[in-house]
Design a protein around this motif. Structure first.
Motif, PDB file in Angstrom:
ATOM      1  N   ALA A  69     -23.154  -0.012   2.610  1.00  0.00           N
ATOM      2  CA  ALA A  69     -22.870   0.189   1.183  1.00  0.00           C
ATOM      3  C   ALA A  69     -21.627   1.045   0.997  1.00  0.00           C
ATOM      4  CB  ALA A  69     -24.069   0.819   0.486  1.00  0.00           C
ATOM      5  N   ALA A  70     -21.460   2.056   1.815  1.00  0.00           N
ATOM      6  CA  ALA A  70     -20.275   2.918   1.725  1.00  0.00           C
ATOM      7  C   ALA A  70     -19.014   2.138   2.088  1.00  0.00           C
ATOM      8  CB  ALA A  70     -20.434   4.137   2.618  1.00  0.00           C
ATOM      9  N   VAL A  71     -19.125   1.241   3.063  1.00  0.00           N
ATOM     10  CA  VAL A  71     -17.984   0.408   3.454  1.00  0.00           C
ATOM     11  C   VAL A  71     -17.574  -0.477   2.273  1.00  0.00           C
ATOM     12  CG1 VAL A  71     -17.206  -1.461   4.977  1.00  0.00           C
ATOM     13  CG2 VAL A  71     -18.600   0.400   5.903  1.00  0.00           C
ATOM     14  N   MET A 116       0.799  -1.219   0.000  1.00  0.00           N
ATOM     15  CA  MET A 116       0.000   0.000   0.000  1.00  0.00           C
ATOM     16  C   MET A 116       0.833   1.272   0.000  1.00  0.00           C
ATOM     17  SD  MET A 116      -3.281  -0.727   2.336  1.00  0.00           S
ATOM     18  CE  MET A 116      -2.581  -1.730   3.605  1.00  0.00           C
ATOM     19  N   ASP A 117       0.328   2.244  -0.756  1.00  0.00           N
ATOM     20  CA  ASP A 117       0.880   3.589  -0.691  1.00  0.00           C
ATOM     21  C   ASP A 117       0.165   4.323   0.445  1.00  0.00           C
ATOM     22  OD1 ASP A 117      -1.666   4.187  -1.735  1.00  0.00           O
ATOM     23  OD2 ASP A 117      -0.901   4.455  -3.757  1.00  0.00           O
ATOM     24  N   ALA A 118       0.607   5.517   0.731  1.00  0.00           N
ATOM     25  CA  ALA A 118       0.035   6.271   1.858  1.00  0.00           C
ATOM     26  C   ALA A 118      -1.463   6.499   1.676  1.00  0.00           C
ATOM     27  CB  ALA A 118       0.765   7.597   2.021  1.00  0.00           C
ATOM     28  N   ASP A 119      -1.887   6.747   0.453  1.00  0.00           N
ATOM     29  CA  ASP A 119      -3.311   6.962   0.194  1.00  0.00           C
ATOM     30  C   ASP A 119      -4.127   5.725   0.548  1.00  0.00           C
ATOM     31  OD1 ASP A 119      -5.581   8.469  -0.884  1.00  0.00           O
ATOM     32  OD2 ASP A 119      -5.503   7.036  -2.548  1.00  0.00           O
ATOM     33  N   ALA A 120      -3.614   4.551   0.196  1.00  0.00           N
ATOM     34  CA  ALA A 120      -4.337   3.317   0.496  1.00  0.00           C
ATOM     35  C   ALA A 120      -4.403   3.052   1.990  1.00  0.00           C
ATOM     36  CB  ALA A 120      -3.681   2.137  -0.210  1.00  0.00           C
ATOM     37  N   VAL A 121      -3.335   3.375   2.707  1.00  0.00           N
ATOM     38  CA  VAL A 121      -3.351   3.197   4.160  1.00  0.00           C
ATOM     39  C   VAL A 121      -4.470   4.041   4.761  1.00  0.00           C
ATOM     40  CG1 VAL A 121      -2.078   3.556   6.306  1.00  0.00           C
ATOM     41  CG2 VAL A 121      -0.930   2.541   4.325  1.00  0.00           C
ATOM     42  N   VAL A 122      -4.592   5.270   4.297  1.00  0.00           N
ATOM     43  CA  VAL A 122      -5.656   6.147   4.790  1.00  0.00           C
ATOM     44  C   VAL A 122      -7.018   5.537   4.467  1.00  0.00           C
ATOM     45  CG1 VAL A 122      -6.761   8.403   4.463  1.00  0.00           C
ATOM     46  CG2 VAL A 122      -4.277   8.247   4.731  1.00  0.00           C
ATOM     47  N   ARG A 123      -7.177   5.002   3.248  1.00  0.00           N
ATOM     48  CA  ARG A 123      -8.461   4.398   2.873  1.00  0.00           C
ATOM     49  C   ARG A 123      -8.772   3.169   3.724  1.00  0.00           C
ATOM     50  NH1 ARG A 123      -8.461   3.731  -3.406  1.00  0.00           N
ATOM     51  NH2 ARG A 123      -6.286   3.371  -3.007  1.00  0.00           N
ATOM     52  N   VAL A 124      -7.761   2.355   4.025  1.00  0.00           N
ATOM     53  CA  VAL A 124      -7.986   1.171   4.857  1.00  0.00           C
ATOM     54  C   VAL A 124      -8.378   1.594   6.271  1.00  0.00           C
ATOM     55  CG1 VAL A 124      -6.818  -0.789   5.958  1.00  0.00           C
ATOM     56  CG2 VAL A 124      -6.609  -0.421   3.491  1.00  0.00           C
ATOM     57  N   LEU A 125      -7.721   2.600   6.788  1.00  0.00           N
ATOM     58  CA  LEU A 125      -8.087   3.088   8.122  1.00  0.00           C
ATOM     59  C   LEU A 125      -9.493   3.678   8.112  1.00  0.00           C
ATOM     60  CD1 LEU A 125      -4.660   4.615   9.183  1.00  0.00           C
ATOM     61  CD2 LEU A 125      -5.648   2.412   9.882  1.00  0.00           C
ATOM     62  N   ASP A 126      -9.851   4.351   7.015  1.00  0.00           N
ATOM     63  CA  ASP A 126     -11.218   4.865   6.872  1.00  0.00           C
ATOM     64  C   ASP A 126     -12.234   3.725   6.860  1.00  0.00           C
ATOM     65  OD1 ASP A 126     -10.392   7.496   6.774  1.00  0.00           O
ATOM     66  OD2 ASP A 126     -10.595   7.682   4.592  1.00  0.00           O
ATOM     67  N   VAL A 127     -11.919   2.638   6.161  1.00  0.00           N
ATOM     68  CA  VAL A 127     -12.822   1.488   6.117  1.00  0.00           C
ATOM     69  C   VAL A 127     -13.033   0.945   7.525  1.00  0.00           C
ATOM     70  CG1 VAL A 127     -13.051  -0.917   5.359  1.00  0.00           C
ATOM     71  CG2 VAL A 127     -12.404   0.843   3.712  1.00  0.00           C
ATOM     72  N   ALA A 128     -11.967   0.878   8.304  1.00  0.00           N
ATOM     73  CA  ALA A 128     -12.100   0.380   9.675  1.00  0.00           C
ATOM     74  C   ALA A 128     -13.061   1.260  10.478  1.00  0.00           C
ATOM     75  CB  ALA A 128     -10.731   0.325  10.347  1.00  0.00           C
ATOM     76  N   GLN A 129     -12.922   2.576  10.349  1.00  0.00           N
ATOM     77  CA  GLN A 129     -13.823   3.487  11.059  1.00  0.00           C
ATOM     78  C   GLN A 129     -15.251   3.384  10.529  1.00  0.00           C
ATOM     79  OE1 GLN A 129     -11.940   7.294  10.577  1.00  0.00           O
ATOM     80  NE2 GLN A 129     -10.762   7.074  12.462  1.00  0.00           N
ATOM     81  N   MET A 130     -15.378   3.279   9.210  1.00  0.00           N
ATOM     82  CA  MET A 130     -16.705   3.183   8.606  1.00  0.00           C
ATOM     83  C   MET A 130     -17.402   1.890   9.028  1.00  0.00           C
ATOM     84  SD  MET A 130     -15.608   4.559   4.827  1.00  0.00           S
ATOM     85  CE  MET A 130     -17.094   4.081   3.993  1.00  0.00           C
ATOM     86  N   THR A 131     -16.625   0.814   9.166  1.00  0.00           N
ATOM     87  CA  THR A 131     -17.191  -0.468   9.575  1.00  0.00           C
ATOM     88  C   THR A 131     -17.759  -0.369  10.985  1.00  0.00           C
ATOM     89  OG1 THR A 131     -15.660  -1.647   8.138  1.00  0.00           O
ATOM     90  CG2 THR A 131     -16.687  -2.924   9.894  1.00  0.00           C
TER      91      THR A 131
END
Length: 128
Positions: A57-59, A31-46
């Motif tokens: 659906a957003a998750v 992962m690049d830095a952008d993907a790390v942020v997206r993965v962390l966002d997914v964790a919060q969204m979950t």
């Protein structure tokens, strides 16, 4: 080193990640830095979706975005392009989750960065 030289550096790797439930191996780019942020966002969204299932659906959309950006061939060539998002969305939630987990497994890189990052940034050496 110049800006162009820095941007041209290959700073990612390809990992082969087994998908035992499918009897296959998937290749993912670290992962690049952008993907790390997206993965962390997914964790919060979950977490939010657990309280409000209408947010799921957003998750799933966020997970598909990570999958499309990071699943690749053994040489790092992207498997999917932006036009494939709708096709990946039509796959089973189980497959999307497995592919997402394969990409997210490269988060160990983030732990490595944390280990090697000083707690306090060095003082600036630029003139005032």
């Amino acid at each position: 080193m110049t800006r162009d030289e820095l941007l041209a550096l290959k700073d990612w790797d390809v990992r082969a990640v087994p998908l035992p439930e499918y009897g296959k191996v998937v290749h993912v780019r670290t992962m690049d830095a952008d993907a790390v942020v997206r993965v962390l966002d997914v964790a919060q969204m979950t977490e939010a979706a657990r309280a409000d299932p209408s947010r799921m659906a957003a998750v799933l959309d966020a997970m598909v975005g990570v999958v499309v950006a990071h699943v690749c061939g053994p040489d790092g060539t992207p498997t999917f392009g932006p036009d494939d998002v709708a096709l990946v969305r039509k796959k089973s939630v189980g497959l999307v989750a497995a592919l997402y987990a394969a990409v997210a497994s490269t988060l160990a890189d983030v732990d490595e960065v944390k280990k090697n990052t000083p707690a306090t940034p060095p003082a600036s050496t630029s003139p005032a």
